[in-house]
Each structure stands twice: as C-alpha cells, then as structure tokens.
Design a protein around this motif. Structure first.
Motif, PDB file in Angstrom:
ATOM      1  N   GLU A  22       0.849  -1.198   0.000  1.00 17.80           N
ATOM      2  CA  GLU A  22       0.000   0.000   0.000  1.00 17.80           C
ATOM      3  C   GLU A  22       0.882   1.244   0.000  1.00 17.80           C
ATOM      4  OE1 GLU A  22      -1.904  -0.620   3.853  1.00 17.80           O
ATOM      5  OE2 GLU A  22      -0.452   0.716   4.788  1.00 17.80           O
ATOM      6  N   HIS A  62       2.897   4.430   0.805  1.00 21.10           N
ATOM      7  CA  HIS A  62       3.541   4.914   2.029  1.00 21.10           C
ATOM      8  C   HIS A  62       4.133   6.295   1.782  1.00 21.10           C
ATOM      9  CE1 HIS A  62       3.031   1.066   4.078  1.00 21.10           C
ATOM     10  NE2 HIS A  62       3.421   1.688   5.172  1.00 21.10           N
ATOM     11  N   ASP A  93       5.628  -2.055   4.786  1.00 17.93           N
ATOM     12  CA  ASP A  93       5.188  -2.823   5.965  1.00 17.93           C
ATOM     13  C   ASP A  93       5.708  -4.255   5.961  1.00 17.93           C
ATOM     14  OD1 ASP A  93       3.851  -0.599   6.819  1.00 17.93           O
ATOM     15  OD2 ASP A  93       1.861  -1.314   6.237  1.00 17.93           O
ATOM     16  N   GLY A 138       3.348  -5.814  10.350  1.00 14.56           N
ATOM     17  CA  GLY A 138       3.817  -4.479   9.978  1.00 14.56           C
ATOM     18  C   GLY A 138       2.694  -3.513   9.655  1.00 14.56           C
ATOM     19  N   HIS A 145       1.835   6.531   9.876  1.00 14.53           N
ATOM     20  CA  HIS A 145       1.858   5.903   8.554  1.00 14.53           C
ATOM     21  C   HIS A 145       2.881   6.620   7.672  1.00 14.53           C
ATOM     22  CE1 HIS A 145       0.572   3.606   5.173  1.00 14.53           C
ATOM     23  NE2 HIS A 145       0.434   4.717   4.481  1.00 14.53           N
ATOM     24  N   GLU A 179       9.562   3.418  10.004  1.00 13.90           N
ATOM     25  CA  GLU A 179       9.289   2.282   9.105  1.00 13.90           C
ATOM     26  C   GLU A 179       9.956   2.455   7.748  1.00 13.90           C
ATOM     27  OE1 GLU A 179       5.189   1.357   8.312  1.00 13.90           O
ATOM     28  OE2 GLU A 179       4.653   3.390   7.743  1.00 13.90           O
TER      29      GLU A 179
HETATM   30 NI    NI Z   1       3.271   1.170   7.201  1.00 13.22          NI
END
Ligand code: NI
Length: 250
Positions: A29, A31, A40, A109, A167, A172
C-alpha cells in the motif's frame, strides 16, 4: 531458519525440538511519495528473520499483501478483503498445525491486518477444538505490531523525533531502506512537514481527501538505512524475548 528455504526433512528435524514459528505479515500500500509500497512487509520480515537468528526460530513465508482498503485511492495499493484474509490466515496456520506446529507469533507491519488476524485465530481455535476433541493440540496464536513495544518506541523518538507507528513514519521507511537499498528514494519536500496525527477516516476516497500525500502522523524525509538497522536490532531483541516467553508459557 526460513521455512521456504528449508527442505521437508529439515522442518521435520526442527519440529523434534520446537513447535514454534514466527510469521511476518505486512501490506502492499502507498507509504507517501517517499516510502515504497512494500514498506510494511519489508519491516515485518526483516525483523522476523533477525528474531529467527536470535531465538533459533523457524520463520514462515511473508504475507506481503494485507487488508488495505483505505489506501486504494493511491496507485499500486492492493488489498485483500477481511473475510478472505481471515480465511487465508486460518488455512495457513491450520496447514502448519497439521505438521505439529502449536505456537504462532505473527509479527505484523500493518495495523489494518490486526482485526482480521485476531478473527482468524478464533477460527483456528474453533477448528482445532472441533477436530481434536479432548486430544486437540494446545494451539496458541499471538500477533504484535513490530513497532508497538517500549524499546522500539523509545528508539524511534530518539532517532527520528517521532513515534514509529505513524503511517510512512521515518522509523518504518528507515527499516525498509535498511532491508533493501532499492527502497531508498529521494527525499521529497512534504507539506505540511509533519502530517496530522488525527487518524479519523472512513473510505478510501475520504482517506485521500484528508491525507493528500498519504501520510498520517509522520515525516519520512530524515529516513536512513542506519536508523533502520538500529530499529531492526532493537525490535528483534524485544521479539526474541517475547517469543521465548510465549513458548515457555504453559
Ligand atoms: Ni506502514
């Protein structure tokens, strides 16, 4: 030990001394304009593989796509509907139960997977009970997000100035950069510099209206592989301990 890189004889040997396995779950997805779509799952599997080394644990195949409905207004995002994901996780765990695995630690994640993971665990418990009766194996499943533990939270604040759980957080994105140099993208100027920490949203179009560049509570511009390396080591030490406790708890 990574399950997909073992022979069946090696897995059989492993099962003589342990019934534990770690499974990394993530997503595909958006990021933000700077973080890769696989952020993730790169985070979850890199940490899971390191935990595998530290705790001599088997690590199952990575689940690289998850429940990401709210990210679907951004190109490239993929999602699995919750009912499918629940069935998928249930079937994967039950396959491993057939071979004698009984302790499943899912290092996750992506927060969007959590509700479906817990629903899948409930389905697993029901199937095992109905199938085994009084002799049913003592199957136990546990999921934790890689960044939700005190040492990782503290290190993220120290190294990035912000929580790891936003997010497209610098935490991350840094871990994904450490996982694979191909994940290092040119820093983009973000406006606002630090995205809102209001996590309210509904459907995917609403998400994009509220979070135009995809970020929530984050600014990934300062991400580096070195920050990622330190976060991986810290999270892995925490999870190695968690995994040992999980196996020892009777
Ligand atoms: Ni993430």
């Amino acid at each position: 030990m990574r399950l997909h890189q073992c022979t069946y004889t090696e897995v059989g040997e492993y099962l003589k001394s342990s019934v534990g396995i770690i499974i990394p779950t993530g997503s595909t997805e958006q990021h933000s304009p700077m973080g890769v779509l696989g952020t993730d799952h790169f985070c979850a599997e890199t940490i899971a593989w390191r935990v595998g080394e530290l705790a001599s644990a088997m690590v199952g195949p990575s689940l690289t796509v998850g429940v990401s409905e709210h990210h679907m207004a951004f190109p490239g995002s993929m999602t699995i509907r919750p009912s499918t994901y629940i069935a998928l996780i249930r079937d994967l765990i039950l396959s491993l139960v057939d071979h004698g695995f009984e302790r499943f630690l899912v290092i996750n994640g992506h927060g969007g997977n959590t509700a479906s993971l817990n629903a899948a665990f409930s389905e697993v418990y029901g199937e095992v009970r109905r199938g085994g009766g009084a002799n049913a194996p003592d199957v136990r499943c546990k999921t934790m997000k890689w960044f939700q533990n005190p040492p990782s939270e503290a290190l993220s604040l120290e190294l990035t100035g912000h929580p790891a759980g936003g997010h497209a957080s610098a935490a991350e994105v840094s871990v994904a950069q450490f996982a694979d140099p191909a994940n290092i993208k040119k820093p983009t100027k973000m406006e606002p510099e630090f995205a809102s920490d209001d996590h309210t949203f509904y459907n995917s179009a609403d998400f994009r209206r509220r979070f135009a560049d995809g970020r929530i509570e984050s600014n990934p511009t300062g991400s580096t592989p070195e920050i990622g390396r330190q976060l991986v080591e810290t999270a892995a030490l925490f999870f190695a301990e968690t995994y040992r406790d999980f196996l020892a708890d009777s």
